[in-house]
Design a protein around this motif. Structure first.
Motif, PDB file in Angstrom:
ATOM      1  N   MET A 142       0.866  -1.360   0.004  1.00 38.48           N
ATOM      2  CA  MET A 142      -0.161  -0.008   0.096  1.00 38.48           C
ATOM      3  C   MET A 142       1.078   1.219   0.077  1.00 38.48           C
ATOM      4  O   MET A 142       1.917   1.111   0.452  1.00 38.48           O
ATOM      5  N   ALA A 143       0.444   2.245  -0.413  1.00 32.82           N
ATOM      6  CA  ALA A 143       1.030   3.689  -0.717  1.00 32.82           C
ATOM      7  C   ALA A 143       0.400   4.956  -0.258  1.00 32.82           C
ATOM      8  O   ALA A 143      -0.784   4.751  -0.494  1.00 32.82           O
ATOM      9  N   ILE A 151       4.988   5.764   7.278  1.00 35.43           N
ATOM     10  CA  ILE A 151       3.814   5.110   6.660  1.00 35.43           C
ATOM     11  C   ILE A 151       3.684   3.511   7.513  1.00 35.43           C
ATOM     12  O   ILE A 151       4.810   3.200   7.909  1.00 35.43           O
ATOM     13  N   SER A 152       2.377   3.387   7.963  1.00 37.64           N
ATOM     14  CA  SER A 152       2.189   2.302   8.754  1.00 37.64           C
ATOM     15  C   SER A 152       0.780   1.598   8.219  1.00 37.64           C
ATOM     16  O   SER A 152       0.134   2.194   7.265  1.00 37.64           O
ATOM     17  N   VAL A 200      -4.302   2.127   6.294  1.00 35.15           N
ATOM     18  CA  VAL A 200      -3.063   2.482   6.184  1.00 35.15           C
ATOM     19  C   VAL A 200      -2.925   4.012   6.610  1.00 35.15           C
ATOM     20  O   VAL A 200      -3.884   4.901   6.683  1.00 35.15           O
ATOM     21  N   TYR A 201      -1.796   4.455   7.391  1.00 37.51           N
ATOM     22  CA  TYR A 201      -1.849   5.682   8.018  1.00 37.51           C
ATOM     23  C   TYR A 201      -0.458   6.191   7.634  1.00 37.51           C
ATOM     24  O   TYR A 201       0.443   5.731   7.034  1.00 37.51           O
ATOM     25  N   GLY A 213       5.597  -5.079   6.624  1.00 38.96           N
ATOM     26  CA  GLY A 213       5.865  -3.810   7.235  1.00 38.96           C
ATOM     27  C   GLY A 213       7.012  -3.099   6.937  1.00 38.96           C
ATOM     28  O   GLY A 213       7.331  -2.015   7.427  1.00 38.96           O
ATOM     29  N   SER A 214       7.801  -3.601   5.986  1.00 34.50           N
ATOM     30  CA  SER A 214       8.846  -2.960   5.187  1.00 34.50           C
ATOM     31  C   SER A 214       8.480  -1.657   4.388  1.00 34.50           C
ATOM     32  O   SER A 214       7.529  -1.757   3.733  1.00 34.50           O
ATOM     33  N   THR A 215       9.266  -0.506   4.601  1.00 36.23           N
ATOM     34  CA  THR A 215       8.837   0.790   3.963  1.00 36.23           C
ATOM     35  C   THR A 215       9.870   1.384   3.232  1.00 36.23           C
ATOM     36  O   THR A 215      10.998   1.023   3.302  1.00 36.23           O
ATOM     37  N   ASN A 216       9.253   2.141   2.364  1.00 36.19           N
ATOM     38  CA  ASN A 216      10.089   2.941   1.219  1.00 36.19           C
ATOM     39  C   ASN A 216       9.650   4.157   1.304  1.00 36.19           C
ATOM     40  O   ASN A 216       8.326   4.436   1.120  1.00 36.19           O
ATOM     41  N   TYR A 217      10.548   5.226   1.200  1.00 37.35           N
ATOM     42  CA  TYR A 217      10.164   6.781   0.943  1.00 37.35           C
ATOM     43  C   TYR A 217      10.780   7.518   0.041  1.00 37.35           C
ATOM     44  O   TYR A 217      12.002   7.266  -0.545  1.00 37.35           O
ATOM     45  N   ALA A 218      10.090   8.340  -0.215  1.00 38.27           N
ATOM     46  CA  ALA A 218      10.690   9.279  -1.355  1.00 38.27           C
ATOM     47  C   ALA A 218      11.760  10.111  -0.677  1.00 38.27           C
ATOM     48  O   ALA A 218      11.756  10.598   0.628  1.00 38.27           O
TER      49      ALA A 218
END
Length: 115
Positions: free
Chosen positions: A34-35, A69-70, A78-79, A55-60
């Motif tokens: 989700m994004a 993000i979670s 999604v938050y 639960g792994s995340t990636n960001y601009a």
């Protein structure tokens, strides 16, 4: 019917912390990623944060270290926690699956950050 409903946002002064929520009308347990996306005035929509099922995340680059993000699969939500806001964070924020489904776009939430 698939629906994503965003909420939160609003007016934020630099350093303010509005929190966005996105509620899905279906179970997101099976959704790999989700994004959150945003569209600034006069610009194309861009991805700002992605979270996968583990639960792994990636960001601009522009938001890394400031946004978090979670996801809560039990709540199909999604938050996006936003810290240290900057005027360039102004825009409409949307959530979607990743890769994007064009038919999943919701109404988004407006964030306006004043300096």
């Amino acid at each position: 019917q698939v629906e994503l409903v965003e909420s939160g946002g609003g007016l934020g002064q630099a350093g303010g912390v509005p929190r966005h929520s996105c509620a899905a009308s279906w179970s997101i347990n099976s959704v790999n990623a989700m994004a959150w996306y945003r569209q600034a005035p006069g610009k194309k929509r861009e991805s700002v944060a992605i979270v996968n099922r583990r639960g792994s995340t990636n960001y601009a680059v522009s938001v890394k270290g400031r946004f978090t993000i979670s996801r809560d699969n039990a709540k199909n939500s999604v938050y996006l926690q936003m810290n240290n806001l900057k005027p360039e964070d102004t825009g409409v924020y949307y959530c979607n699956v990743e890769p994007v489904r064009g038919d999943y776009w919701g109404q988004g939430t407006q964030v306006t950050v004043s300096s």
